[in-house]
Design a protein around this motif. Structure first.
Motif, PDB file in Angstrom:
ATOM      1  N   LYS A   3      51.428  33.030 -31.965  1.00  0.00           N
ATOM      2  CA  LYS A   3      50.950  33.252 -33.218  1.00  0.00           C
ATOM      3  C   LYS A   3      49.849  32.361 -33.671  1.00  0.00           C
ATOM      4  N   GLU A   4      49.102  32.337 -34.960  1.00  0.00           N
ATOM      5  CA  GLU A   4      48.218  31.497 -35.383  1.00  0.00           C
ATOM      6  C   GLU A   4      48.518  30.193 -35.667  1.00  0.00           C
ATOM      7  N   GLY A   5      47.708  29.109 -35.552  1.00  0.00           N
ATOM      8  CA  GLY A   5      47.985  27.850 -35.567  1.00  0.00           C
ATOM      9  C   GLY A   5      48.594  27.056 -34.512  1.00  0.00           C
ATOM     10  N   TRP A   6      49.114  25.767 -34.897  1.00  0.00           N
ATOM     11  CA  TRP A   6      50.128  24.751 -34.063  1.00  0.00           C
ATOM     12  C   TRP A   6      51.214  25.650 -33.548  1.00  0.00           C
ATOM     13  N   VAL A   7      51.369  25.628 -32.024  1.00  0.00           N
ATOM     14  CA  VAL A   7      52.520  26.052 -31.686  1.00  0.00           C
ATOM     15  C   VAL A   7      53.473  24.970 -30.961  1.00  0.00           C
ATOM     16  N   ARG A   8      54.791  24.884 -31.110  1.00  0.00           N
ATOM     17  CA  ARG A   8      55.604  24.191 -30.678  1.00  0.00           C
ATOM     18  C   ARG A   8      55.799  24.265 -29.227  1.00  0.00           C
ATOM     19  N   ASP A   9      55.883  23.346 -28.222  1.00  0.00           N
ATOM     20  CA  ASP A   9      55.816  23.601 -26.891  1.00  0.00           C
ATOM     21  C   ASP A   9      56.801  24.639 -26.288  1.00  0.00           C
ATOM     22  N   SER A  10      58.221  24.537 -26.713  1.00  0.00           N
ATOM     23  CA  SER A  10      59.043  25.509 -26.106  1.00  0.00           C
ATOM     24  C   SER A  10      58.862  26.881 -26.766  1.00  0.00           C
ATOM     25  N   ASP A  11      58.080  27.216 -27.790  1.00  0.00           N
ATOM     26  CA  ASP A  11      57.865  28.399 -28.313  1.00  0.00           C
ATOM     27  C   ASP A  11      56.845  28.868 -27.394  1.00  0.00           C
ATOM     28  N   VAL A  12      55.571  28.079 -26.940  1.00  0.00           N
ATOM     29  CA  VAL A  12      54.668  28.347 -26.101  1.00  0.00           C
ATOM     30  C   VAL A  12      55.416  28.776 -24.870  1.00  0.00           C
ATOM     31  N   VAL A  13      56.150  28.076 -24.265  1.00  0.00           N
ATOM     32  CA  VAL A  13      57.018  28.653 -22.996  1.00  0.00           C
ATOM     33  C   VAL A  13      57.493  29.890 -23.337  1.00  0.00           C
ATOM     34  N   GLY A  14      58.183  30.238 -24.237  1.00  0.00           N
ATOM     35  CA  GLY A  14      58.838  31.417 -24.409  1.00  0.00           C
ATOM     36  C   GLY A  14      57.930  32.598 -24.679  1.00  0.00           C
ATOM     37  N   VAL A  15      56.736  32.482 -25.123  1.00  0.00           N
ATOM     38  CA  VAL A  15      55.970  33.577 -25.399  1.00  0.00           C
ATOM     39  C   VAL A  15      55.148  33.834 -24.158  1.00  0.00           C
ATOM     40  N   MET A  16      54.970  32.949 -23.353  1.00  0.00           N
ATOM     41  CA  MET A  16      54.262  32.846 -21.863  1.00  0.00           C
ATOM     42  C   MET A  16      55.379  33.921 -21.039  1.00  0.00           C
ATOM     43  N   VAL A  17      56.566  33.513 -21.178  1.00  0.00           N
ATOM     44  CA  VAL A  17      57.546  34.112 -20.274  1.00  0.00           C
ATOM     45  C   VAL A  17      57.647  35.587 -20.721  1.00  0.00           C
ATOM     46  N   GLU A  18      57.732  35.786 -21.794  1.00  0.00           N
ATOM     47  CA  GLU A  18      57.710  37.253 -22.305  1.00  0.00           C
ATOM     48  C   GLU A  18      56.463  38.028 -21.991  1.00  0.00           C
ATOM     49  N   SER A  19      55.148  37.436 -22.336  1.00  0.00           N
ATOM     50  CA  SER A  19      53.763  38.084 -22.042  1.00  0.00           C
ATOM     51  C   SER A  19      53.745  38.148 -20.519  1.00  0.00           C
ATOM     52  N   LEU A  20      54.092  37.428 -19.793  1.00  0.00           N
ATOM     53  CA  LEU A  20      53.906  37.690 -18.201  1.00  0.00           C
ATOM     54  C   LEU A  20      54.747  38.850 -17.918  1.00  0.00           C
ATOM     55  N   GLU A  21      56.219  38.880 -18.331  1.00  0.00           N
ATOM     56  CA  GLU A  21      57.062  39.706 -17.983  1.00  0.00           C
ATOM     57  C   GLU A  21      56.579  41.099 -18.088  1.00  0.00           C
ATOM     58  N   ALA A  22      56.049  41.337 -19.426  1.00  0.00           N
ATOM     59  CA  ALA A  22      55.299  42.553 -19.845  1.00  0.00           C
ATOM     60  C   ALA A  22      54.325  42.980 -18.992  1.00  0.00           C
ATOM     61  N   ALA A  23      53.361  41.961 -18.639  1.00  0.00           N
ATOM     62  CA  ALA A  23      52.059  42.149 -17.844  1.00  0.00           C
ATOM     63  C   ALA A  23      52.739  42.514 -16.368  1.00  0.00           C
ATOM     64  N   ILE A  24      53.824  42.227 -15.978  1.00  0.00           N
ATOM     65  CA  ILE A  24      54.444  42.211 -14.609  1.00  0.00           C
ATOM     66  C   ILE A  24      54.935  43.656 -14.559  1.00  0.00           C
ATOM     67  N   ALA A  25      55.568  44.075 -15.568  1.00  0.00           N
ATOM     68  CA  ALA A  25      56.190  45.522 -15.609  1.00  0.00           C
ATOM     69  C   ALA A  25      55.179  46.556 -15.753  1.00  0.00           C
ATOM     70  N   ARG A  26      54.003  46.361 -16.403  1.00  0.00           N
ATOM     71  CA  ARG A  26      53.048  47.182 -16.367  1.00  0.00           C
ATOM     72  C   ARG A  26      52.147  47.242 -15.144  1.00  0.00           C
ATOM     73  N   LEU A  27      52.026  46.219 -14.395  1.00  0.00           N
ATOM     74  CA  LEU A  27      51.243  46.378 -12.986  1.00  0.00           C
ATOM     75  C   LEU A  27      52.301  46.962 -11.885  1.00  0.00           C
ATOM     76  N   ARG A  28      53.577  46.620 -12.136  1.00  0.00           N
ATOM     77  CA  ARG A  28      54.303  47.546 -11.002  1.00  0.00           C
ATOM     78  C   ARG A  28      54.422  49.101 -11.208  1.00  0.00           C
ATOM     79  N   GLU A  29      54.129  49.521 -12.367  1.00  0.00           N
ATOM     80  CA  GLU A  29      53.905  50.876 -12.513  1.00  0.00           C
ATOM     81  C   GLU A  29      52.739  51.238 -11.821  1.00  0.00           C
ATOM     82  N   ARG A  30      51.649  50.481 -12.196  1.00  0.00           N
ATOM     83  CA  ARG A  30      50.253  50.756 -11.639  1.00  0.00           C
ATOM     84  C   ARG A  30      50.402  50.727 -10.002  1.00  0.00           C
ATOM     85  N   ILE A  31      51.062  49.749  -9.335  1.00  0.00           N
ATOM     86  CA  ILE A  31      51.173  49.678  -7.865  1.00  0.00           C
ATOM     87  C   ILE A  31      51.718  51.113  -7.449  1.00  0.00           C
ATOM     88  N   GLU A  32      52.906  51.514  -8.202  1.00  0.00           N
ATOM     89  CA  GLU A  32      53.233  52.719  -7.610  1.00  0.00           C
ATOM     90  C   GLU A  32      52.437  53.871  -7.908  1.00  0.00           C
TER      91      GLU A  32
END
Lengths: 160, 160, 160, 160, 160, 160, 160, 160, 160, 160, 160, 160
Positions: free
Chosen positions: B95-124
């Motif tokens: 989100k906009e503005g300063w972000v707490r470290d644990s929230d950053v880690v959380g959103v990166m896990v979610e964002s990367l997981e979503a990207a990976i799921a989409r990539l696995r479909e494209r691999i197929e």
């Protein structure tokens, strides 16, 4: 949440923060349109301009990082999210699809000239509020003016 | 204007081109939100995550370049302009503005997981149309899955 | 304690995890017996094979790290503890004490051949469950087959 | 088969060879459990300790090589085979599976302390038989004590 | 002319100076005969031993420089002139003209063994007078013993 | 607060800690006066000595770091604060203001000689309590004696 | 002894010289207390802050050198002797002995903030007398403000 | 034993071989006396000449290697053994013990001048027999004449 | 003489060996005609294309080496002798003598397109027999398709 | 089409151009057969000769480039196309298929000797027409004669 | 022909262009006289000043390039042709022929002082017209003032 | 003042000195006009030729240094002062102000051709007096002829 205190006054921080945030958007935008042109350029000068564009991108990325961290250092949260760039970026940019080399050079000259004009205003605006930020904006201007010259010199013979 | 001929059939080019274009948007988006988090993170893990995010950004930028040039190599004009990213990028982001470290880690896990799921479909999807593109998507998935693990492992102790 | 979620299904994770764990043991074992031979080799080809073995060790170590981190990325805890290697490692290895150079070359050919045969089975097994892991196993096989050829070519003249 | 003559007396070689062989096992074991922890660590200090463990592994591997080649230089065949490490390695080690970051730090402190205590005995034992080997053991101790301090300092605040 | 004062007593300087001067001669001599063998070796191991000899020469030259500057640092003028080396160097050396590879290996083992025996005496002699010099002699011995082992291991199979 | 346990006995730690702390002060002091001379030297040998002083400073800084971390590794908190150096540093130093080159060389010889004499006492004192620390002090002495010789040799011709 | 002529007027030299001398003391002091904290820090963020402090020290040392040489270039003899630093250095500093990581971060924020405030006054003071010196002070401020932000961001979560 | 055939005629090989052998002796001798002076020089130009001598030594060593391998390439066994150098080396050299800087410079000028005169004769002698060897001798002369000039220029002011 | 055993079945080896041998000829041929064009190109884009051709040559040489060693690793003797290339190489190539820049670009596009078409057939052919070889052919195709795009993009404007 | 003017007379250009063109063929041929041997060698000296051959190939490639560009610089279009090499290359070469190490060494000695004999004729022929080209041919001869010696020395022991 | 547009007003461009053009002449002139002195210096400080002059030349060349490209970036054609430098360069310079080292140092101090005085005027003149150019002139002044100090400090002892 | 003695006869020195001095002027002139063109070039080949010119400048500067030091080595004081270059430099050069890219290429071809013609005369003149200088002039000619070819090839298509 104002988590990082500033080392300058509130009013100075306001002016400096605005200058840095709009510079950040210009630089991130330049790095994106530089890459767009790098990939979509066609024509006999392909290789030469393809390589030159990567130098613009490298400069824009590096300065964007410095500018954003300078904002943070002054207690101003920098905003470089996709939607922010899309809505705030106003410099000339290449159109969709393949672009002829002479058109790439033309649009880069225009885009850099617009960026430089905006930077020169911010140099003036930050003179009193924060000479440290001003010094950074001066460095960016020097680099962009050098890049603009090289594209402009490249395009001279187009009409002849 | 179709200026660069393709080395694969039209239908194969359609599927592969779509896979590459959407991957390009995901990677450029990841590079922007990675930097956004890099600048706005606060908390006791600031330095550690600040540095890790720059590795995500470096990978995303490098792969974005390879993906866009792969599209061009197949005669498909890649689109990485600010407005394209802003409208097409759909992964979770800080989100906009300063972000707490644990929230950053959380959103990166979610964002990367979503990207990976989409990539696995494209691999197929690209298996038959273009094994060369598929191989590139496999490499990107390997790297993003490694990054995801490191953020996920970092966040384990949050609940404990 | 399953602390890191997987990006693939449970059954795919089972097959892939087994393939990675047994590859990890083979590579760590190879790195240890490669060093053992590096230190204990004697004979007129001492220097030449002594140096070649260090290239095997370097490859084995680097791939072991990638394999173990790939397992972790899939939510599978890798096991490379001394007792695990000792009990699970089954490739041919040099005997205790000083070893003649021609014997070192012979045992390396055999050990690499056995490792390759096992890798080729895992390449087949992981084709559907996880093409990303399969791609990694293919890279390892390419390197080990190159190493095997160099030892095999070195040993040709032994009988002549 | 005693193929490499020694440059020191038989009794000196006996004491020195034992000191080097047991140091070799400790270092190879440390390199294996360091990697095990490197891959299996979870928790908010993941990245920080993950990187630190690789420095321990790098040191342990490099010293293991020097120690084994020192043994060979004295006419003593070094033994670093998997089964030898598994049976002779007695230092504290991380348990199977994922390990919490604070537990990793704790077990590394204990393991390094045990290794150091054993090294200090060998420094004393080799003083007369071979000052050259003693000097090598002193270097290893200096490095392991430095590593131990850094893990110990890292763990201080655990209880607070 | 005693132009550089010593930081140790006269008697300590006498013993230490003698140890350093004779080590200097041995090392300069080794660097010359190592090159002589490097140029004159013939036989199927030409390339392998040719390269190994250059590592001996590099070590000998670097240690010779350190030893001579250590003598100077103690107020003892080092003597490495051609006539001094010719008259004081007593280690085994290759004969004139082309030399077979196995003979080169043999003479290097003998020459290094002789150098090591002399160094071990000096290590003992300098223990009390100057532990700083002793530490340097220990380092040189470690390196020469490693080089000796590698030539010795190379020669094992000669008779078989 | 004794937060880091020691790997040696209390009495050994006392002696070794004192030796390390006073060495730390000498080295930090040397690095400061080396820079002071580096900036204030005048005379025909300006450039030559200006550069040589930076080598002294680089050595002093690097060893200071190693010494302080060695103290920490033994559970002894090192003290390198400005007031500590100012009160505990007793070696000869350049006077305030510009200093003639020959005077700089003279004071460096004296200061290094004093530092070396103190180090030789500590080498003796730490022999039994901690040979690991002793080995570090020996390395520092070797370097400072080499630096002292080079300044002393430089000053020989002053009187002639 | 005024041995080096100035290129600016006496009054300008007075103001500029004072600004440079007090900046020199602040930077040398920061480099010493940065190292003090680097060695004495304990707590779960040990490694992360330990490394960050070395970056502060590296910056402080490099700028101190530039500042002192700038003073010399203006004919002003710089003073960085231990006793000068001890008496003139007034920034907040870590207390004696081991220091908890959060306290280290806190004191670094305070010390850098104090240094920055003093630098900003000197930037103003040197504007007319010497823009060349002013430019240097601006660069130092930019770097220290960046360092301050990183420590401040690191400390945000302390209270939460 | 003539083991390596020559690619030139016997008479050409005789002349060229003699030229190379005597050049080898001169270069090895120069490398030894260069180091002797490097270690024993005293006086206010110590550091400057000490460094310059190492450049002479580096050149001499590198050319000696090329010259010896050129001889071998022509089927002529090169002779660089200590006793050969001692008996065949006739260039001016520094005397035993410490040497004043101006004397070092003087003897280097004389020694290089003598070496150059001998090289110029060999350039003429090898013109017809082997232009490849001649070209190498020309390169050596160019380098030694450059070194001679720098020592000569350094010594000009001695008398003034 | 079948000296190196294969790790795959005879029929798989037959197919894979053929694919590798014909790829080897194409790549060696490309490296030769790339250099031919590099030397003989004339016209206003001389420098730009001259440099680009060297990148093609570098890629072709490196892949040729990998392909030939892959064949050897499978027990198939690779054939890259001049007469083999001359008789088996069938890709379009520049004519004799100087070549205009636009013609060079044209022939490179054609030659790379032909090479790519042949590679895509081999990728399909090796899918079952040897996925390891297939993976290598995929990498080569990716690189050649990238090179083809850059020449094709360069040539677009020729007609306009 | 004579597009690049020459800086030497027509007759000189004729002789020099012929010398360069035939040298180009020899060097490109050597680079191809060097690689052929690099891939097909078998026997106990596999690794040693395999590596040495790559040095021949690297030299041959680099000189081929210089030779071809030298021809172009004189207005002579160089010809390095596959069919030209195949028809004009006449040096001894390895036969098809795997080759024993001693046979590889033998054929390299013969091939290099033949190349050297031809180069020596061209050195004589170009003496008057173009000393610049002659100088280049001399450099190539020096390198090939060095390579020839190393293979010849390697083969000495074959008969013993 | 005004081919490159300026980003600043005509009057600003006039002032800034003049400042840059005259700075360009001063820097190119300094680079030429710096080399002249580098080649012609004689005396006991030959090597020390010979090396220092090359640092002046390197700085002058690099800044000359930046200054000229800055002029071009502002639409002002820079003029650095030989006749322009010869007629416009007015700084003190070494006389023809060999120059004594103390005279070289003296003339460099004078020449740099004159250049600095001129730069300080231009810094003032460009303050309003173009702060970007002013910032560049400030950087050049900082470097030249540092160089001036080092020559001035070197010359202090001349009179003593 | 003839301060540096020559190693060749007076008459040889006269001829060689003249050849070197006029070569020095040509090279310094080329480096200045190369930069002039580098800054003032405009047209579609701007970037390509801009970069190529910097390679000419780099070569010219490096050879100028070697030539001047060669003169000094022969006892001839080299003269590279601005006024000397301005009066003695006679090669074609770009006119004042911006220059079109094709004109830049044209003038560089002419200027390099004139320089080469003059060098070839000096090569002949120095053959007997000093083969060492002749060898240097040959190297310079080789480089300038290569540069000339690249500009000439670039300009071929101008007329077509």
């Amino acid at each position: 949440m104002t988590v990082v205190k500033s080392t300058i006054s509130d009013s100075a921080r306001q002016i400096t923060g605005d200058a840095l945030q709009s510079t950040l958007v210009d630089l991130l935008g330049l790095s994106l349109i530089g890459k767009q042109a790098h990939w979509n350029i066609v024509g006999p000068r392909f290789r030469s301009i393809h390589l030159q564009l990567d130098e613009v991108v490298a400069s824009a990325r590096e300065f964007a990082d410095t500018v954003a961290e300078r904002a943070a250092a002054l207690g101003v949260s920098p905003d470089g999210r996709p939607e922010t760039i899309a809505s705030a970026f106003t410099l000339p940019a290449p159109k969709e699809g393949w672009v002829r080399d002479s058109d790439v050079v033309g649009v880069m000259v225009e885009s850099l000239e617009a960026a430089i004009a905006r930077l020169r205003e911010r140099i003036e605006a930050t003179d009193k509020p924060d000479p440290v930020t001003q010094d950074l904006l001066i460095s960016i201007t020097a680099e962009l003016e050098k890049q603009r010259w090289m594209f402009a010199a490249e395009n001279v013979a187009r009409e002849s």
